[in-house]
Design an enzyme around this catalytic site. Structure first.
Site, mmCIF file in Angstrom:
data_model
loop_
_atom_site.group_PDB
_atom_site.id
_atom_site.type_symbol
_atom_site.label_atom_id
_atom_site.label_comp_id
_atom_site.label_asym_id
_atom_site.label_seq_id
_atom_site.Cartn_x
_atom_site.Cartn_y
_atom_site.Cartn_z
ATOM 1 N N ASN A 168 0.834 -1.209 0.000
ATOM 2 C CA ASN A 168 0.000 0.000 0.000
ATOM 3 C C ASN A 168 0.867 1.257 0.000
ATOM 4 O O ASN A 168 0.675 2.181 0.781
ATOM 5 C CB ASN A 168 -0.985 0.003 1.166
ATOM 6 C CG ASN A 168 -0.301 -0.003 2.525
ATOM 7 O OD1 ASN A 168 0.821 -0.462 2.665
ATOM 8 N ND2 ASN A 168 -0.992 0.504 3.532
ATOM 9 N N HIS B 87 -2.700 -10.605 11.290
ATOM 10 C CA HIS B 87 -3.185 -10.002 12.544
ATOM 11 C C HIS B 87 -4.524 -10.570 13.029
ATOM 12 O O HIS B 87 -5.494 -9.825 13.236
ATOM 13 C CB HIS B 87 -3.263 -8.486 12.434
ATOM 14 C CG HIS B 87 -3.831 -7.937 11.151
ATOM 15 N ND1 HIS B 87 -4.976 -8.413 10.557
ATOM 16 C CD2 HIS B 87 -3.414 -6.935 10.347
ATOM 17 C CE1 HIS B 87 -5.237 -7.733 9.469
ATOM 18 N NE2 HIS B 87 -4.296 -6.827 9.304
ATOM 19 N N ASN C 68 -6.728 -1.589 12.853
ATOM 20 C CA ASN C 68 -7.611 -2.440 12.058
ATOM 21 C C ASN C 68 -6.898 -3.758 11.754
ATOM 22 O O ASN C 68 -5.877 -3.736 11.079
ATOM 23 C CB ASN C 68 -7.983 -1.729 10.748
ATOM 24 C CG ASN C 68 -9.009 -2.499 9.931
ATOM 25 O OD1 ASN C 68 -9.773 -3.273 10.480
ATOM 26 N ND2 ASN C 68 -9.008 -2.292 8.631
ATOM 27 N N ASP D 74 2.870 -5.469 11.993
ATOM 28 C CA ASP D 74 1.980 -4.570 11.246
ATOM 29 C C ASP D 74 2.412 -3.127 11.492
ATOM 30 O O ASP D 74 1.584 -2.243 11.718
ATOM 31 C CB ASP D 74 0.524 -4.788 11.640
ATOM 32 C CG ASP D 74 -0.463 -4.071 10.712
ATOM 33 O OD1 ASP D 74 -0.020 -3.552 9.657
ATOM 34 O OD2 ASP D 74 -1.661 -4.021 11.036
#
Length: 474
Positions: free
Chosen positions: A86, A258, A304, A331
């Site tokens: 991303n 996660h 998230n 993360d």
């Protein structure tokens, strides 16, 4: 300058050895280096690996760059990371043609027409030596928009083993090794094509196993107390169950990121018992924090998937202890503090984690009596390395190959004498060290963590890549 660590303990055998390495002038050091170090009581282990980091480069380097992200990783004891796709523009294999598009100017100005090429050649472009080895993850969908699957022919050449003769050293060192739309689950409309691409390429799918259209924090008493829309726990299970069924149909390896809920761990546990090619990770924040932390830390604890209930936190630890969880990943998600101050509905999700992950996990899991020091190293080092397709450094094998006889005293591992040392990655740990997390001392550009001020245990003291120190606080 040569540095010798005397009487250091090998993590898996307990053998005491002397370790000799070079002190590279490019090493990141927090104090002056000494030629001889008494390493009694310290542990030598394979370097940590994290298959789930966001370095925001290109496109959002005000949050984090490759330089600051890799420095943070080295500071945390990591020798290998997998960079999520991303970026801005997204890492999808497509050719860039508009230098005015967000982030594209950085890539095209450096002489490249794609993000993958740019990141593979980052060190050459910027004239830097990064202290961590890194692989790249390609998007599952074009632009990571979820509408159209990426085309294998657009990124196959970046994979390891493809067209080796036509690649330079940078391309060989930083290949594409996984597929993901991390930040979002693969959308239903393209899931079959993404799985077909995964199967055709021989890579594995890293799945962000959570999807919600509304809500900002976990649904429950805390969300109601805050007056913030909640996210039901089955938003995670829905993706997990969907993908387990697809794995059953296709045989494609899916790795769930996660994982945070008891019901998802139950589904994964059953799928593994069935023999399906499924792996999963969780993150330090899901073992150390529940959604009650939102009342204390506010949006610094917004992420998230969201922090879940205390029962889910305990179920996460249980899944680590019983082997359902294959590995721990951070993360690592840098944001500015101004962004995180926007409030629960507007603030971006995520926290940084590379520089305190070992200390937090050691405090909760090892000091808590759930797993051993050795198992924590496996979860942060050998298991993620295997997932990423790399061989963890076998310290005893290196010693055996170097020694002609037993001799007297400690065996010596002299990294300087090893011919092909590029794949060596090691971390020196003080497993008993108690220390306080201070984000102001982080090497990351970002400071968005709820762990500031926490008293944790276990500290990486040095990170070694190849024959040399990459990072040291010895």
């Amino acid at each position: 300058m040569a540095i010798t660590l005397h009487d250091i303990t090998v993590w898996d055998t307990g053998e005491h050895i002397d370790l000799v390495m070079d002190a590279s002038p490019e090493a990141l050091t927090e104090k002056p280096l000494a030629a001889d170090v008494d390493a009694s009581g310290l542990t030598l282990a394979p370097g940590f690996a994290d298959p789930h980091v966001h370095f925001r480069d290109p496109g959002q380097t005000y949050k984090e760059s490759m330089v600051s992200g890799c420095a943070a990783a080295a500071s945390g004891g990591y020798t290998n990371v997998l960079i999520m796709p991303n970026t801005v523009p997204a890492m999808d294999g497509e050719t860039l043609d508009d230098p005015e598009a967000p982030g594209a100017g950085e890539v095209m100005g450096a002489g490249y027409t794609g993000v993958i090429d740019y990141l593979q050649h980052y060190e050459a472009v910027h004239g830097v030596k990064l202290p961590v080895n890194y692989d790249l993850c390609v998007c599952a969908s074009k632009g990571r928009a979820g509408h159209e699957a990426t085309e294998v022919d657009k990124w196959r050449r970046y994979m390891p083993g493809e067209d080796i003769a036509g690649k330079d050293a940078c391309q060989l060192a930083h290949p594409v090794t996984a597929i993901s739309d991390d930040g979002s689950a693969v959308t239903p409309d393209i899931l079959d094509q993404v799985l077909a691409n995964t199967k055709e390429s021989g890579l594995y799918l890293i799945e962000h196993c959570e999807h919600h259209d509304t809500g900002a924090v976990n649904e429950g008493p805390v969300s109601r107390e805050l007056g913030v829309p909640g996210i039901p726990e089955d938003t995670e299970l829905n993706i997990v169950a969907r993908d387990i069924e697809k794995v059953r149909e296709t045989g494609v390896h899916v790795h769930f990121q996660h994982v945070s809920t008891a019901i998802s761990f139950e589904a994964i546990r059953a799928a593994k018992a069935e023999g399906l090619p499924i792996t999963c990770e969780t993150a330090p924040h899901y073992i150390a924090l529940s959604d009650e932390a939102l009342l204390k830390y506010g949006t610094l604890a917004k992420m998230n998937p969201p922090l879940r209930s205390e029962a889910d936190r305990k179920a996460t630890i249980e899944a680590i202890a019983d082997g359902t969880v294959d590995l721990l990943a951070t993360d690592h998600a840098p944001h500015t503090l101004d962004e995180k101050r926007l409030g629960f509905l507007e603030a971006p999700n995520g926290i940084i984690g590379l520089e305190c992950a070992y200390g937090v996990c050691h405090k909760v899991l090892v000091d808590g009596g759930f797993i051993s020091d050795k198992r924590l190293i496996e979860l942060m080092s050998t298991e993620p390395m295997k997932l990423m397709g790399h061989a963890p450094t076998d310290i005893t094998a290196l010693l055996d190959a170097q020694q002609d006889g037993t001799g007297e005293g400690n065996r010596v591992l002299d990294l300087r004498t090893i011919g092909d040392a590029e794949e060596i990655g090691l971390v020196v740990l003080d497993t008993a060290k108690s220390w306080t997390v201070d984000p102001e001392r982080f090497h990351s550009t970002a400071r968005n963590t709820p762990f500031g001020g926490w008293r944790v245990s276990g500290l990486p003291l040095a990170t070694i890549i190849g024959k040399s120190l990459a990072f040291s606080r010895l």
